[in-house]
Design a protein around this motif. Structure first.
Motif, mmCIF file in Angstrom:
data_model
loop_
_atom_site.group_PDB
_atom_site.id
_atom_site.type_symbol
_atom_site.label_atom_id
_atom_site.label_comp_id
_atom_site.label_asym_id
_atom_site.label_seq_id
_atom_site.Cartn_x
_atom_site.Cartn_y
_atom_site.Cartn_z
ATOM 1 N N TYR A 59 0.517 0.905 -6.417
ATOM 2 C CA TYR A 59 -0.247 -0.039 -5.601
ATOM 3 C C TYR A 59 -0.893 0.665 -4.402
ATOM 4 C CZ TYR A 59 4.199 0.100 -3.053
ATOM 5 O OH TYR A 59 5.324 0.529 -2.396
ATOM 6 N N LEU A 60 -0.720 1.977 -4.292
ATOM 7 C CA LEU A 60 -1.321 2.757 -3.212
ATOM 8 C C LEU A 60 -2.322 3.745 -3.793
ATOM 9 C CD1 LEU A 60 1.893 3.562 -1.123
ATOM 10 C CD2 LEU A 60 0.154 1.849 -0.600
ATOM 11 N N ASN A 61 -3.151 4.304 -2.913
ATOM 12 C CA ASN A 61 -4.070 5.372 -3.298
ATOM 13 C C ASN A 61 -4.121 6.384 -2.158
ATOM 14 O OD1 ASN A 61 -5.986 4.401 -1.323
ATOM 15 N ND2 ASN A 61 -6.628 2.838 -2.808
ATOM 16 N N ARG A 62 -4.948 7.402 -2.294
ATOM 17 C CA ARG A 62 -4.989 8.464 -1.281
ATOM 18 C C ARG A 62 -5.418 7.936 0.094
ATOM 19 N NH1 ARG A 62 -1.545 11.141 -2.800
ATOM 20 N NH2 ARG A 62 -1.678 12.398 -4.672
ATOM 21 N N GLU A 63 -6.182 6.864 0.127
ATOM 22 C CA GLU A 63 -6.632 6.314 1.398
ATOM 23 C C GLU A 63 -5.554 5.470 2.071
ATOM 24 O OE1 GLU A 63 -8.703 6.373 -1.384
ATOM 25 O OE2 GLU A 63 -9.592 8.143 -0.449
ATOM 26 N N THR A 64 -4.750 4.786 1.277
ATOM 27 C CA THR A 64 -3.772 3.846 1.851
ATOM 28 C C THR A 64 -2.379 4.433 2.013
ATOM 29 O OG1 THR A 64 -3.278 2.923 -0.350
ATOM 30 C CG2 THR A 64 -5.025 1.862 0.941
ATOM 31 N N ILE A 65 -2.080 5.512 1.309
ATOM 32 C CA ILE A 65 -0.705 6.006 1.325
ATOM 33 C C ILE A 65 -0.243 6.535 2.686
ATOM 34 C CG2 ILE A 65 -1.226 8.349 0.466
ATOM 35 C CD1 ILE A 65 1.386 8.149 -1.167
ATOM 36 N N PRO A 66 -1.091 7.190 3.514
ATOM 37 C CA PRO A 66 -0.565 7.681 4.794
ATOM 38 C C PRO A 66 -0.039 6.561 5.688
ATOM 39 C CG PRO A 66 -2.682 8.702 4.312
ATOM 40 C CD PRO A 66 -2.503 7.596 3.329
ATOM 41 N N THR A 67 -0.782 5.465 5.788
ATOM 42 C CA THR A 67 -0.351 4.349 6.630
ATOM 43 C C THR A 67 0.915 3.715 6.073
ATOM 44 O OG1 THR A 67 -2.619 3.901 7.309
ATOM 45 C CG2 THR A 67 -1.029 2.117 7.585
ATOM 46 N N ALA A 68 0.976 3.583 4.738
ATOM 47 C CA ALA A 68 2.155 2.989 4.112
ATOM 48 C C ALA A 68 3.390 3.838 4.359
ATOM 49 C CB ALA A 68 1.917 2.812 2.616
ATOM 50 N N ARG A 69 3.251 5.142 4.197
ATOM 51 C CA ARG A 69 4.419 6.009 4.363
ATOM 52 C C ARG A 69 4.849 6.101 5.827
ATOM 53 N NH1 ARG A 69 5.163 11.143 0.720
ATOM 54 N NH2 ARG A 69 7.303 10.533 1.250
ATOM 55 N N GLU A 70 3.898 6.040 6.733
ATOM 56 C CA GLU A 70 4.262 6.002 8.155
ATOM 57 C C GLU A 70 5.103 4.765 8.453
ATOM 58 O OE1 GLU A 70 2.205 5.551 12.577
ATOM 59 O OE2 GLU A 70 0.998 6.293 10.890
ATOM 60 N N GLN A 71 4.670 3.602 7.962
ATOM 61 C CA GLN A 71 5.426 2.383 8.210
ATOM 62 C C GLN A 71 6.781 2.424 7.525
ATOM 63 O OE1 GLN A 71 4.585 -0.177 10.380
ATOM 64 N NE2 GLN A 71 6.767 -0.587 9.999
#
Length: 240
Positions: A59-71
């Motif tokens: 459900y993630l991609n290269r654009e969304t994964i940094p913010t998701a992993r930070e949270q």
């Protein structure tokens, strides 16, 4: 007797490469010392944006994964009791290529500012991933320059240090931490790193079954030689 407050006022600095390093490798130890009153600062060199796991199903991609992993890392810190989180904003999978002197200087400045009692990082050769080894080397060098090598310990994977001789060390070099009372916090931190742990079916089974997969101890390798009096290694009493 409760361990609550046993190490009140003491400090631990952990310098790792990616979100989830702290939970998957030594989450029990961090939870244990946080519960005992240790003020823990965690550094993540990257946001893990090049990780291959994108959730299950993805459900993630290269654009969304940094913010998701930070949270997710912030959530895991809450589970483990880590009070301070810092990112170095290095791109994932490039830690070995950044300016080494600048990275060492940054870590050394942090050590001098925080004055931690204990520091954790990866071994520069046994880290298992280029980013791990690179941040481990830089942290070790920063500790050496700050005159704090005796306060540094390397994390190890699972029970690999049950046989330290295989890696050129002896039992005197190993600290074994009993984390059996803090496995629920470790499991919660695993689950907080949702996009990375969803593919591991056992993590999401019943608490009882998932907890049975964890070992009761975590192992650390001294960066400095063990005292001569410590002939057979020891478990961690107090803060290492």
């Amino acid at each position: 007797m409760s361990d609550k407050g046993q190490n009140q006022g003491r400090k631990l600095l952990a310098v790792f490469a990616h979100p989830d390093d702290e939970s998957f490798i030594c989450g029990g130890t961090l939870a244990k010392y946080a519960a005992e009153g240790v003020d823990i600062t965690l550094v993540s060199a990257t946001r893990g944006e090049m990780g291959r796991r994108m959730g299950n199903p993805p459900y993630l991609n290269r654009e969304t994964i940094p913010t998701a992993r930070e949270q997710e890392l912030k959530n895991a810190c809450d589970c483990l009791g880590i009070r301070q989180l810092r990112f170095f904003d290095i791109r994932d999978k490039t830690v070995e290529f950044v300016d080494r002197e600048a990275l060492v200087a940054r870590i050394e400045a942090l050590i001098r500012d925080l004055d931690p009692d204990v520091m954790l990082t990866f071994h520069e050769k046994l880290g298992g991933h280029p980013d791990h080894c690179a941040i481990g080397w830089a942290t070790t060098e920063a500790c050496r320059r700050a005159g704090r090598l005796e306060s540094l310990y390397f994390i190890s994977f699972g029970g690999m240090m049950e046989q330290p001789e295989r890696y050129g060390y002896t039992r005197r070099d190993v600290v074994k931490v009993d984390v059996s009372a803090h496995l629920p916090a470790k499991l919660a931190a695993f689950r907080a790193h949702r996009c990375q742990s969803e593919i591991d079916e056992w993590v999401w089974r019943s608490d009882r079954e998932a907890l049975s997969r964890f070992g009761s101890h975590e192992y650390f390798l001294r960066a400095a030689p063990a005292p001569a009096s410590d002939a057979a290694g020891r478990g961690a009493r107090g803060l290492f």
